[in-house]
Design an enzyme around this catalytic site. Structure first.
Site, PDB file in Angstrom:
ATOM      1  N   GLU A 162     -54.862 -24.066-107.241  1.00 52.87           N
ATOM      2  CA  GLU A 162     -55.746 -24.380-106.116  1.00 52.87           C
ATOM      3  C   GLU A 162     -55.008 -25.185-105.041  1.00 52.87           C
ATOM      4  O   GLU A 162     -55.347 -25.108-103.860  1.00 52.87           O
ATOM      5  CB  GLU A 162     -56.975 -25.142-106.605  1.00 52.87           C
ATOM      6  CG  GLU A 162     -57.895 -24.342-107.525  1.00 52.87           C
ATOM      7  CD  GLU A 162     -58.808 -23.377-106.782  1.00 52.87           C
ATOM      8  OE1 GLU A 162     -58.711 -23.294-105.541  1.00 52.87           O
ATOM      9  OE2 GLU A 162     -59.623 -22.706-107.451  1.00 52.87           O
ATOM     10  N   ASN A 206     -62.053 -18.902-100.736  1.00 51.65           N
ATOM     11  CA  ASN A 206     -62.176 -17.983-101.865  1.00 51.65           C
ATOM     12  C   ASN A 206     -60.943 -17.100-102.050  1.00 51.65           C
ATOM     13  O   ASN A 206     -60.994 -16.129-102.821  1.00 51.65           O
ATOM     14  CB  ASN A 206     -63.417 -17.106-101.693  1.00 51.65           C
ATOM     15  CG  ASN A 206     -64.695 -17.901-101.786  1.00 51.65           C
ATOM     16  OD1 ASN A 206     -64.872 -18.716-102.682  1.00 51.65           O
ATOM     17  ND2 ASN A 206     -65.603 -17.681-100.840  1.00 51.65           N
ATOM     18  N   ARG A 263     -86.345 -32.622-106.778  1.00 52.47           N
ATOM     19  CA  ARG A 263     -85.946 -31.982-105.526  1.00 52.47           C
ATOM     20  C   ARG A 263     -84.700 -32.617-104.917  1.00 52.47           C
ATOM     21  O   ARG A 263     -84.461 -32.500-103.721  1.00 52.47           O
ATOM     22  CB  ARG A 263     -87.095 -31.946-104.514  1.00 52.47           C
ATOM     23  CG  ARG A 263     -88.276 -31.112-104.983  1.00 52.47           C
ATOM     24  CD  ARG A 263     -89.228 -30.804-103.839  1.00 52.47           C
ATOM     25  NE  ARG A 263     -90.309 -29.949-104.309  1.00 52.47           N
ATOM     26  CZ  ARG A 263     -91.510 -30.399-104.706  1.00 52.47           C
ATOM     27  NH1 ARG A 263     -91.754 -31.704-104.672  1.00 52.47           N
ATOM     28  NH2 ARG A 263     -92.427 -29.571-105.122  1.00 52.47           N
ATOM     29  N   HIS A 283     -62.285 -13.853-110.319  1.00 52.67           N
ATOM     30  CA  HIS A 283     -63.564 -13.852-111.015  1.00 52.67           C
ATOM     31  C   HIS A 283     -63.752 -12.569-111.817  1.00 52.67           C
ATOM     32  O   HIS A 283     -64.336 -12.593-112.915  1.00 52.67           O
ATOM     33  CB  HIS A 283     -64.710 -14.010-110.021  1.00 52.67           C
ATOM     34  CG  HIS A 283     -64.864 -15.409-109.510  1.00 52.67           C
ATOM     35  ND1 HIS A 283     -65.723 -15.740-108.485  1.00 52.67           N
ATOM     36  CD2 HIS A 283     -64.289 -16.577-109.883  1.00 52.67           C
ATOM     37  CE1 HIS A 283     -65.660 -17.038-108.248  1.00 52.67           C
ATOM     38  NE2 HIS A 283     -64.783 -17.563-109.082  1.00 52.67           N
ATOM     39  N   ARG A 332     -65.328 -21.038 -94.213  1.00 55.41           N
ATOM     40  CA  ARG A 332     -65.277 -21.556 -95.580  1.00 55.41           C
ATOM     41  C   ARG A 332     -64.975 -20.459 -96.596  1.00 55.41           C
ATOM     42  O   ARG A 332     -64.441 -20.720 -97.672  1.00 55.41           O
ATOM     43  CB  ARG A 332     -66.601 -22.259 -95.934  1.00 55.41           C
ATOM     44  CG  ARG A 332     -66.556 -22.912 -97.299  1.00 55.41           C
ATOM     45  CD  ARG A 332     -67.668 -23.901 -97.546  1.00 55.41           C
ATOM     46  NE  ARG A 332     -67.506 -24.515 -98.852  1.00 55.41           N
ATOM     47  CZ  ARG A 332     -68.194 -25.549 -99.301  1.00 55.41           C
ATOM     48  NH1 ARG A 332     -69.121 -26.098 -98.534  1.00 55.41           N
ATOM     49  NH2 ARG A 332     -67.976 -26.042-100.499  1.00 55.41           N
ATOM     50  N   HIS A 337     -60.139 -15.536-105.381  1.00 51.64           N
ATOM     51  CA  HIS A 337     -61.282 -15.679-106.272  1.00 51.64           C
ATOM     52  C   HIS A 337     -61.987 -14.355-106.581  1.00 51.64           C
ATOM     53  O   HIS A 337     -62.526 -14.198-107.677  1.00 51.64           O
ATOM     54  CB  HIS A 337     -62.271 -16.680-105.691  1.00 51.64           C
ATOM     55  CG  HIS A 337     -61.832 -18.109-105.797  1.00 51.64           C
ATOM     56  ND1 HIS A 337     -60.675 -18.572-105.192  1.00 51.64           N
ATOM     57  CD2 HIS A 337     -62.367 -19.172-106.445  1.00 51.64           C
ATOM     58  CE1 HIS A 337     -60.545 -19.868-105.464  1.00 51.64           C
ATOM     59  NE2 HIS A 337     -61.544 -20.244-106.216  1.00 51.64           N
ATOM     60  N   LYS A 346     -70.441 -27.386-103.445  1.00 56.44           N
ATOM     61  CA  LYS A 346     -70.843 -26.174-104.149  1.00 56.44           C
ATOM     62  C   LYS A 346     -71.060 -26.504-105.629  1.00 56.44           C
ATOM     63  O   LYS A 346     -70.159 -26.997-106.301  1.00 56.44           O
ATOM     64  CB  LYS A 346     -69.773 -25.090-104.020  1.00 56.44           C
ATOM     65  CG  LYS A 346     -69.805 -24.329-102.719  1.00 56.44           C
ATOM     66  CD  LYS A 346     -68.858 -23.138-102.782  1.00 56.44           C
ATOM     67  CE  LYS A 346     -68.960 -22.284-101.539  1.00 56.44           C
ATOM     68  NZ  LYS A 346     -68.056 -21.115-101.606  1.00 56.44           N
ATOM     69  N   HIS A 374     -60.028 -20.666-115.222  1.00 56.48           N
ATOM     70  CA  HIS A 374     -60.407 -20.322-113.838  1.00 56.48           C
ATOM     71  C   HIS A 374     -59.211 -20.375-112.896  1.00 56.48           C
ATOM     72  O   HIS A 374     -58.963 -19.437-112.126  1.00 56.48           O
ATOM     73  CB  HIS A 374     -61.503 -21.274-113.349  1.00 56.48           C
ATOM     74  CG  HIS A 374     -61.812 -21.119-111.891  1.00 56.48           C
ATOM     75  ND1 HIS A 374     -62.401 -19.990-111.367  1.00 56.48           N
ATOM     76  CD2 HIS A 374     -61.593 -21.955-110.829  1.00 56.48           C
ATOM     77  CE1 HIS A 374     -62.539 -20.127-110.061  1.00 56.48           C
ATOM     78  NE2 HIS A 374     -62.058 -21.301-109.709  1.00 56.48           N
ATOM     79  N   LYS A 413     -59.503 -29.094 -97.323  1.00 48.65           N
ATOM     80  CA  LYS A 413     -60.840 -28.605 -97.651  1.00 48.65           C
ATOM     81  C   LYS A 413     -61.897 -29.329 -96.836  1.00 48.65           C
ATOM     82  O   LYS A 413     -62.873 -28.718 -96.374  1.00 48.65           O
ATOM     83  CB  LYS A 413     -61.120 -28.763 -99.140  1.00 48.65           C
ATOM     84  CG  LYS A 413     -62.475 -28.170 -99.529  1.00 48.65           C
ATOM     85  CD  LYS A 413     -62.652 -27.968-100.997  1.00 48.65           C
ATOM     86  CE  LYS A 413     -63.923 -27.183-101.278  1.00 48.65           C
ATOM     87  NZ  LYS A 413     -64.123 -26.957-102.727  1.00 48.65           N
ATOM     88  N   GLU A 446     -71.029 -21.943 -95.540  1.00 43.79           N
ATOM     89  CA  GLU A 446     -70.299 -20.670 -95.565  1.00 43.79           C
ATOM     90  C   GLU A 446     -71.035 -19.608 -94.751  1.00 43.79           C
ATOM     91  O   GLU A 446     -71.292 -18.493 -95.225  1.00 43.79           O
ATOM     92  CB  GLU A 446     -70.100 -20.194 -97.013  1.00 43.79           C
ATOM     93  CG  GLU A 446     -68.917 -19.261 -97.182  1.00 43.79           C
ATOM     94  CD  GLU A 446     -68.564 -19.016 -98.646  1.00 43.79           C
ATOM     95  OE1 GLU A 446     -68.766 -17.883 -99.106  1.00 43.79           O
ATOM     96  OE2 GLU A 446     -68.105 -19.957 -99.321  1.00 43.79           O
TER      97      GLU A 446
END
Length: 366
Positions: A185, A246, A121, A253, A242, A249, A143, A267, A227, A237
């Site tokens: 980025e 993206n 956990r 993606h 936040r 993205h 993330k 990427h 960031k 987010e």
């Protein structure tokens, strides 16, 4: 040495940026490591470049590194390798207060972070990013995720690292194509919220790409600071702030999915082309001057990144690319928000974008 704090309530951590951090990893991490056994997860390419130095540094500081070396590439960010890493950590009897070291790029950082989030956990982990993309983006903010057949990063968790060591010297072993993917980025932070930083990129990007270490350190520190500010305000987010990270993205993606999440399109290359498409789509909607959109494309092209959709040689049409977007994790009640530009340095979350219009726009670009 630049030290950027990520100020999260009850869970703050540092991002240290300096040449030589990886060679000193044993001393840097020692205050956090409570047992002699230290698990290190990496990929075959990074292990060949940095394995001996990392191993020697940890042993010199009194630790016993145990290595898990995975195949390099996006395909490693998957269920089978996630299970493999978790089973390996359990066999090492890693406990919740122990730290796992993630040595590599975004694939390794995401995979190890997700494994750490699940193990008993939640155990702890330290990011040792070796690519520019990981140093300025994926290693910071918590993330973590893997890819599935449905799409990229659709299964994951928010799980913050305990420490990030960003060593610009690691970039010296990076292929130029990987460096360019990470540089996209860096540019993103200028486009979404800092027009002056985008201008800095225009002035210094080529020299940074050619190996100027001082510029690389400056770009990493500035990107991480940008960031960190956003993550501190909107960790999960939920406010929309936040989500600005993206930028590029959603388009990117979709392009990655269409190219099979393969080496056809890295990427960061997808993000670069996605940012150009976001800028051009913003111009199409009358939000920015078309000349500003082409300014974005011109800079990315100047550092060797692809900026034209037709260069990918795709067989899909605009509707086919939009179909990939329907699996985007940002979908909300059948609506997909897009990050668009009101100006260079001023991104915003648009919730009124018709996917049919996006498909028509993409057809124009193909």
């Amino acid at each position: 040495m630049p030290v950027v704090p990520v100020d999260l309530a009850g869970r703050p951590y540092e991002v240290r940026v300096a040449p030589g951090l990886l060679a000193d990893v044993g001393n840097q991490c020692a205050p956090l490591l409570r047992k002699a056994i230290v698990p290190v997860v990496t990929d075959a390419n990074v292990q060949a470049a940095w394995g001996e130095r990392i191993d020697a540094s940890l042993r010199a500081a009194g630790f016993q590194p145990h290595w898990k070396v995975l195949p390099a590439g996006e395909a490693t960010k998957s269920w089978p390798y996630l299970a493999d890493v978790v089973d390996w950590l359990l066999a090492l009897e890693i406990e919740r207060k122990d730290h796992v070291l993630a040595l590599g790029g975004g694939v390794i950082g995401d995979l190890v972070g997700f494994a750490a989030s699940m193990l008993k956990r939640g155990c702890r982990f330290i990011q040792l990013p070796t690519t520019l993309l990981a140093q300025v983006d994926s290693s910071v903010g918590g993330k973590t995720a893997i890819n599935t057949r449905a799409g990229k990063n659709l299964v994951g968790a928010f799980h913050q690292p305990a420490l990030v060591l960003a060593d610009p010297l690691a970039l010296e072993t990076l292929p130029r194509r990987e460096l360019g993917a990470g540089y996209a980025e860096v540019v993103k932070y200028g486009l979404l919220g800092d027009g002056a930083f985008f201008a800095w990129c225009e002035n210094h990007g080529p020299a940074l790409m050619d190996g100027d270490q001082a510029l690389r350190e400056q770009a990493i520190a500035a990107s991480v600071a940008a960031k960190a500010r956003i993550v501190a305000e909107d960790e999960f987010e939920t406010t929309g702030l936040r989500a600005l990270l993206n930028l590029g993205h959603t388009f990117g993606h979709a392009l990655e999915a269409e190219t099979g999440f393969s080496d056809r399109l890295l990427h960061g290359e997808g993000v670069a082309l996605g940012m150009v498409l976001a800028a051009r789509y913003s111009a199409r909607r009358g939000l920015i001057d078309p000349a500003e959109a082409e300014r974005v494309a011109a800079h990315l092209r100047a550092v060797g990144l692809r900026t034209e959709l037709h260069e990918l040689g795709l067989t899909a049409d605009g509707a086919g690319l939009v179909a990939h977007m329907l699996h985007d994790k940002k979908m909300d009640s059948g609506t997909l928000p897009f990050i668009l530009l009101r100006d260079i340095g001023e991104a915003y979350l648009a919730r009124d974008v018709a996917l049919e219009d996006v498909a028509a726009f993409l057809d124009e670009q193909l």
